[in-house]
Each structure stands twice: as structure tokens, then as C-alpha cells.
Design a protein around this motif. Structure first.
Motif, short mmCIF file in Angstrom:
data_model
loop_
_atom_site.label_atom_id
_atom_site.label_comp_id
_atom_site.label_asym_id
_atom_site.label_seq_id
_atom_site.Cartn_x
_atom_site.Cartn_y
_atom_site.Cartn_z
N THR A 74 0.83 -1.21 0.00
CA THR A 74 0.00 0.00 0.00
C THR A 74 0.86 1.25 0.00
OG1 THR A 74 -0.19 -0.03 2.43
CG2 THR A 74 -1.91 -1.13 1.18
N LEU A 75 2.00 1.21 0.71
CA LEU A 75 2.92 2.34 0.69
C LEU A 75 3.46 2.56 -0.72
CD1 LEU A 75 4.69 4.51 2.02
CD2 LEU A 75 6.33 2.70 2.60
N LYS A 76 3.86 1.49 -1.36
CA LYS A 76 4.39 1.58 -2.73
C LYS A 76 3.35 2.17 -3.67
CE LYS A 76 6.31 -1.25 -6.47
NZ LYS A 76 6.64 -2.63 -6.89
N ILE A 132 5.99 7.07 16.18
CA ILE A 132 4.79 6.23 16.05
C ILE A 132 4.11 6.55 14.73
CG2 ILE A 132 2.51 5.71 16.98
CD1 ILE A 132 3.56 6.44 19.75
N ILE A 133 4.01 5.53 13.87
CA ILE A 133 3.27 5.65 12.61
C ILE A 133 2.36 4.42 12.49
CG2 ILE A 133 3.38 5.92 10.11
CD1 ILE A 133 6.22 6.96 10.40
N PRO A 134 1.08 4.55 12.76
CA PRO A 134 0.20 3.39 12.67
C PRO A 134 0.07 2.90 11.23
CG PRO A 134 -1.07 5.39 13.01
CD PRO A 134 0.37 5.78 13.15
N ASN A 135 -0.24 1.62 11.09
CA ASN A 135 -0.53 1.08 9.77
C ASN A 135 -1.67 1.86 9.13
OD1 ASN A 135 1.42 -0.94 9.82
ND2 ASN A 135 0.05 -2.45 10.73
N ALA A 136 -1.76 1.75 7.81
CA ALA A 136 -2.79 2.49 7.08
C ALA A 136 -3.31 1.65 5.93
CB ALA A 136 -2.21 3.80 6.54
N THR A 137 -4.50 1.96 5.48
CA THR A 137 -5.08 1.30 4.30
C THR A 137 -5.79 2.35 3.46
OG1 THR A 137 -7.23 0.84 5.33
CG2 THR A 137 -5.50 -0.82 5.62
N ALA A 138 -5.99 2.01 2.22
CA ALA A 138 -6.77 2.89 1.34
C ALA A 138 -8.25 2.82 1.71
CB ALA A 138 -6.57 2.48 -0.11
N ALA A 139 -8.97 3.86 1.38
CA ALA A 139 -10.43 3.79 1.49
C ALA A 139 -10.94 2.75 0.50
CB ALA A 139 -11.05 5.16 1.19
N ILE A 180 6.20 8.37 6.69
CA ILE A 180 7.34 7.50 6.37
C ILE A 180 8.40 8.30 5.61
CG2 ILE A 180 8.09 5.51 5.02
CD1 ILE A 180 6.70 4.62 7.50
N ARG A 181 7.97 9.12 4.68
CA ARG A 181 8.90 9.94 3.92
C ARG A 181 9.71 10.88 4.84
NH1 ARG A 181 5.48 12.18 0.86
NH2 ARG A 181 5.70 10.92 -1.02
#
Length: 362
Positions: free
Chosen positions: A30-32, A167-174, A353-354
Motif C-alpha cells: 500500500t505504501l508503494k 509512532i506511525i500506525p498502519n494504514a489502508t486505502a479507502a 514515512i517519507r
């Protein structure tokens, strides 16, 4: 004073280079995809395998292969930062090698901790291995964790890394598919590896206790002990109410989420589960356990329902309440969706992340 570089090159060590089924590869995929959607920026990123698919016997060769690529990139001036995704057991052994190689090459590295069982894996009596792990964390330029509990754990076990933790929580697309739910039959959905750690036996018992209550069906989807779970469903008399399709791909997952009303994950150990975040993104009512960093995103009674790990009575009650109350499902789902859009969407995740990469390259 050093100036921030105008462009940096990042090598990311992830199990199967974003092609795998596991949670780490899914997060990196998802990051990519988000970075690709955003187009040219101040970072160039390559995702490379550190474990590879198939037999674990081959995984050391992938780790060595990553190190060889790192050496080549260093000689060519094509790497500024290495991003190391880290989990428990074999993952840590491989990443000790990769992190050590990065140090020898004088390349800054970021550690990104994903392991659900890292607290039991890296404990006070870990001996020499524990010392090596502490050095790996303390020599990292930045450490990324998924929630407060992991920040506090790393700060306690590796004090020299305490001021480098983000702290960076996981993420997903809508979701790409419109949510339709189960209609008149409430659809309960489990997504994850089928087995004891995810609480599948307890989920099966809870559904068994609900078998005489009308108006619901369930899907338990994932790899792992699928055949054993199917046999147990037969034993419990659930085959007409519970589907066990095994592992399903991204398109099937999207369809299941669109057709679901409740997302359940009664795990005994997690870091920050992607399936819960996917359920929140779609506005599902979530039932899960307060393990890992789950309480950073789920507030009991507001954005989901929390039940103690292993407590079948509490799990049965929570699922029953949601099946019987469309209003409660809707309230929890809307609140969860709002949290996702504000904190767990892909754009802020990729930006965070960046920023970690840029800070590491300074």
C-alpha cells in the motif's frame, strides 16, 4: 549545519518485495502504491525481498542477496537510507545481518517494527541475542513503531533508541467498492491467519453459542489451519451459517468487506492489525481485543467493541449485541470510518514515512 538533501534513494527490506500475503508485505504494497500515485518526489524507493516466497530454508539467501545489493548500491552511490521491516523470530535473525551490513557500509537504517509477539520474543532473559537486538535498535538512525505500547517497550529495552522512535500506525486505502452490507442477514467477517493466536477457536465457540439466533451468517477467511477449522465447523454444526473459503486475494477481500456488517478479530497477540483498519475504513462495526496497539485506534463503545482475549462469553455478547442492533452497528461504523479518514489513510502514512527517511538521510 547540514542541509536536507533534495533527493534521496531508499532501499526497503520487506519479506517478498510487496508480493507476499503477510501483513508486512501488504502494508509495504500500500505504501508503494501511494508513492506511485503521488508521482515524482524527494525520494526514490526500491522494495526488495529479504525472505522470499516459499521455503524458509531459502530465506537466509534472500537476506544475503539484499546485503549484496546494498553493497552494489553503496559503491554506485545509489542508496542513502535502508528501511528494514522487522518482525519476530527468523525475521529478526535476518535483519540483524542486514542492519550489521548497513552499519559496516555507513548507510543509515530505519527499523520498522511489526512483530505481534516481540514482547515475548525479546524478553529480559534473551541473553546474547537480546544484546545484539538492543544494539541493532540503538544504532538505527530512526525507529518506527505502530503504537504507544511498542514505543514504551522499545524505549525500555533499548534506552539508547528512545529519542529516535516515531509512532506511525498502519494504514489502508479507502474502499474502492461501495459498502452494501449483508442486507437482512448480518454478515460477520474474520480476515487473518486461521489459528490459535488469532482467537479462531474462541470465535468458533462464540458462533456455536449463537447458532439458534436468526439473522446472521459468518465468513472466516484466511490461510493457516483451514482444514482443522472446517472440521470444527462441522463438529459444531455451523456449516450452514459459516463459510471458510481459505486464503482469498485482494479482490475477494474487497468483496467480502463490502458485503460485511461486522469485522471480528479476537486475537491473543497483535501489533496493529491491518484487517481491523480495513474494517474501519469501510465503516464496519469492529469487535476485537485490546492487544498490541489496538487501543490506540479502537475506543470501546465508541469506535468498536473490545473484549478480553480468550473470553468467549464476552465475545458472544458483543457479537450478539451487534447482530441485534443496527443502530449500534451504524454508530460504531461511522465513528470508526471517521478515525480512519483522519489518522489511518494512506496519504498521511506515506508522508510520515517519507519524513522519517529524510530525517535519517540528514
Amino acid at each position: 549545519m547540514l542541509q536536507r538533501p533534495t533527493s534521496i534513494q531508499v532501499m526497503v527490506a520487506t519479506p517478498s518485495a510487496t508480493a507476499g500475503q503477510g501483513g508486512v508485505d501488504r502494508v509495504m504494497a500500500t505504501l508503494k502504491s501511494q508513492l506511485e500515485r503521488e508521482g515524482p518526489s524527494d525520494v526514490t524507493v526500491r522494495f526488495l525481498p529479504s525472505r522470499g516466497p516459499g521455503s524458509v530454508l531459502l530465506s537466509p539467501f534472500y537476506a544475503i542477496g539484499f546485503c549484496l545489493r546494498m553493497i552494489e548500491a553503496r559503491l554506485r552511490g545509489q542508496v542513502d537510507v535502508v528501511h528494514i521491516n522487522l518482525s519476530s523470530f527468523g525475521s529478526t535473525y535476518r535483519k540483524l545481518v542486514i542492519a550489521g551490513c548497513a552499519r559496516l557500509l555507513l548507510i543509515p537504517y530505519v527499523l520498522h517494527l511489526h512483530g505481534a509477539e516481540y514482547q515475548s520474543f525479546w524478553h529480559e532473559d534473551s541473553g546474547l541475542m537480546g544484546v545484539w537486538i538492543r544494539h541493532m535498535f540503538e544504532h538505527a538512525s530512526q525507529v518506527v513503531v505502530l503504537g504507544r505500547v511498542w514505543r514504551d517497550f522499545i524505549a525500555r529495552r533499548a534506552p539508547g533508541a528512545a529519542d529516535k522512535i516515531t509512532i506511525i500506525p498502519n494504514a489502508t486505502a479507502a474502499p474502492t467498492l461501495p459498502h452494501r452490507g449483508g442486507g437482512e442477514t448480518v454478515h460477520i467477517l474474520f480476515l487473518g491467519r486461521i489459528g490459535d493466536r488469532k482467537g479462531v477457536p474462541q470465535l468458533g465457540e462464540a458462533l456455536h453459542r449463537m447458532r439458534h439466533m436468526p439473522g446472521w451468517r459468518a465468513t472466516i477467511a484466511g490461510d493457516g489451519a483451514v482444514e482443522a477449522a472446517r472440521a470444527k465447523a462441522v463438529e459444531l454444526g455451523l456449516t450452514d451459517r459459516v463459510a471458510l473459503p481459505g486464503w482469498v486475494g485482494p479482490e475477494e477481500v474487497a468483496q467480502l468487506i463490502a458485503s460485511a456488517d461486522i469485522l471480528v478479530l479476537p486475537s491473543f497477540a497483535e501489533n496493529l492489525p491491518v484487517s481491523v483498519i480495513e474494517g474501519m475504513a469501510a465503516g464496519l462495526a469492529v469487535v476485537t481485543t485490546p492487544v498490541g496497539a489496538v487501543e490506540d485506534i479502537i475506543v470501546d463503545g465508541e469506535t468498536g467493541l473490545l473484549v478480553p482475549p480468550g473470553d468467549v462469553d464476552a465475545l458472544t455478547l458483543a457479537l450478539t449485541r451487534l447482530v441485534q442492533s443496527p443502530q449500534l452497528r451504524a454508530e460504531l461504523g461511522q465513528n470508526a470510518m471517521a478515525v480512519h479518514r483522519a489518522r489511518l489513510d494512506l496519504a498521511p502514512f506515506a508522508q510520515a514515512i517519507r519524513e522519517v527517511w529524510l530525517a535519517s538521510a540528514r
